[in-house]
Design a protein around this motif. Structure first.
Motif, mmCIF file in Angstrom:
data_model
loop_
_atom_site.group_PDB
_atom_site.id
_atom_site.type_symbol
_atom_site.label_atom_id
_atom_site.label_comp_id
_atom_site.label_asym_id
_atom_site.label_seq_id
_atom_site.Cartn_x
_atom_site.Cartn_y
_atom_site.Cartn_z
ATOM 1 N N GLY A 196 22.467 29.851 -20.632
ATOM 2 C CA GLY A 196 23.075 31.207 -20.001
ATOM 3 C C GLY A 196 24.061 30.967 -18.830
ATOM 4 O O GLY A 196 23.923 29.699 -18.308
ATOM 5 N N HIS A 232 19.602 32.895 -25.487
ATOM 6 C CA HIS A 232 20.060 33.314 -24.041
ATOM 7 C C HIS A 232 19.009 33.712 -23.170
ATOM 8 O O HIS A 232 17.741 34.261 -23.359
ATOM 9 N N ARG A 325 28.701 34.438 -24.745
ATOM 10 C CA ARG A 325 28.607 34.883 -23.230
ATOM 11 C C ARG A 325 28.317 33.890 -22.154
ATOM 12 O O ARG A 325 28.588 34.000 -21.112
ATOM 13 N N TRP A 329 30.753 32.966 -19.300
ATOM 14 C CA TRP A 329 30.311 33.375 -17.861
ATOM 15 C C TRP A 329 30.974 32.159 -17.095
ATOM 16 O O TRP A 329 31.315 32.513 -15.938
ATOM 17 N N ASP A 346 26.039 41.076 -17.812
ATOM 18 C CA ASP A 346 25.120 40.670 -19.132
ATOM 19 C C ASP A 346 23.888 41.308 -19.425
ATOM 20 O O ASP A 346 23.640 41.650 -20.079
ATOM 21 N N TYR A 350 22.702 43.743 -22.203
ATOM 22 C CA TYR A 350 21.414 43.458 -22.931
ATOM 23 C C TYR A 350 20.770 44.742 -23.125
ATOM 24 O O TYR A 350 20.046 45.047 -24.003
#
Length: 354
Positions: A196, A232, A325, A329, A346, A350
């Motif tokens: 992530g 993630h 993602r 980022w 994010d 989610y």
């Protein structure tokens, strides 16, 4: 919305997070702050530069304490002062290759640090549920295709894995010998291969790729055919929060839980980096056909049937969405978007799927 799912459970509730200055700890602190928790963090200072803790100004979101979990008297004093209800233990030496270089530090942090925290909780009159984060590498790896279940044999070839397997034994000991009879629900959470935005640790696949590609250098891949259950960062963090919530109301859930993607989502390092390369739209890779360096497990997958059935959670983002993602980022952050905006976006995305 997650608020409705947890019935505002965390709002105003005293939560202790060890390791809140780390990658996962910073994400967890931000998310729990969004949910209204009264957070205290205990940790060493951030270990990388840059780091998510500073970029998110996590210190402003919690009562921030610099404390080494190997210092049992200092740790116990802080916990007695804070009087938390919920505890998330993330503080650790978390890197396999670093554990070969510093085995004693790894064992003292991951084994005795865990014991010190559990010993401090013995004198608590307020703690109700505790989630101790270990790793998916606690299992004695047989290099077989069958995913590991929570009752499989523990073990560890490298010092990191062995230290985390040992901490699982300590967790089980304290649960059975002391904490259960005190009404403290205690669980271990086994997850790994978390990716992530905001991770700048050494010897981690995506951070290594981002560093290399942003510096216009080729990425060296030591073990392209290694298979891992990539996920993630928000996936296990939601699982930890759900576990803490459910333990509070159902202490009989105490025990070990695997957190990871569907088994079919496990993938080779080659697949992950090739996909990341496409998303990043540039970046060279040097593939090494013969594994290099110290021993690392080649095949590792988890059976998450227990967390699916008992906690009613599922992975929400597949590997492609996770990589998209994550890579985006870093790209957007390099182009000037703040870490705060990227992490909040994010988490909101989610939560919208819950």
């Amino acid at each position: 919305m997650v608020m409705a799912l947890f019935n505002d459970f965390f709002r105003g509730r005293k939560v202790l997070i060890t390791g809140h200055t780390g990658f996962k700890g910073s994400w967890l602190t931000l998310w729990l702050h969004r949910l209204g928790a009264d957070i205290t963090g205990i940790s060493l200072l951030p270990q990388t530069q840059p780091n998510l803790f500073s970029l998110l100004n996590i210190e402003s979101l919690c009562q921030h304490h610099v404390c080494d979990i190997r210092d049992q008297p200092a740790l116990a004093t802080l916990i007695n002062k804070v009087k938390p209800e919920i505890v998330f233990h993330l503080a650790a030496q978390p890197l396999v290759r670093a554990s070969y270089r510093e085995p004693i530090e790894t064992f003292s942090t991951n084994v005795m640090g865990t014991a010190n925290l559990l010993e401090a909780l013995r004198s608590s009159a307020t703690v109700k549920s505790v989630v101790m984060v270990t790793t998916d590498k606690v299992y004695q790896n047989q290099e077989v295709e069958r995913p590991y279940q929570e009752d499989d044999r523990l073990g560890g070839h490298d010092p990191y894995s062995a230290s985390k397997a040992a901490s699982e034994l300590i967790i089980d000991c304290y649960r059975n010998s002391f904490l259960a009879e005190q009404g403290i629900a205690l669980a271990s959470a086994r997850a790994g291969n978390v990716i992530g935005g905001g991770d700048w640790s050494d010897d981690r696949l995506i951070p290594d790729a981002i560093r290399a590609w942003q510096n216009k250098q080729p990425l060296n891949i030591r073990r392209p055919e290694s298979i891992r259950p990539w996920q993630h960062v928000l996936e296990p963090l939601f699982g930890y929060m759900k576990l803490a919530h459910d333990l509070y109301h159902q202490p009989e859930l105490s025990g070990a839980f695997n957190f990871g993607p569907e088994t079919s989502e496990a993938a080779t390092v080659r697949h992950v980096i090739s996909t990341a390369q496409q998303i990043y739209s540039s970046g060279d890779v040097i593939w090494h056909d013969v594994p290099e360096g110290v021993h690392e497990a080649g095949l590792l997958t988890l059976d998450t049937t227990k967390s699916h059935g008992m906690l009613n959670i599922r992975s929400l983002w597949d590997l492609n969405e996770t990589l998209k993602r994550t890579i985006n980022w870093y790209s957007e952050h390099e182009n000037g978007t703040t870490a705060q905006a990227l992490c909040e976006a994010d988490i909101a995305a989610y939560e919208a799927l819950l």
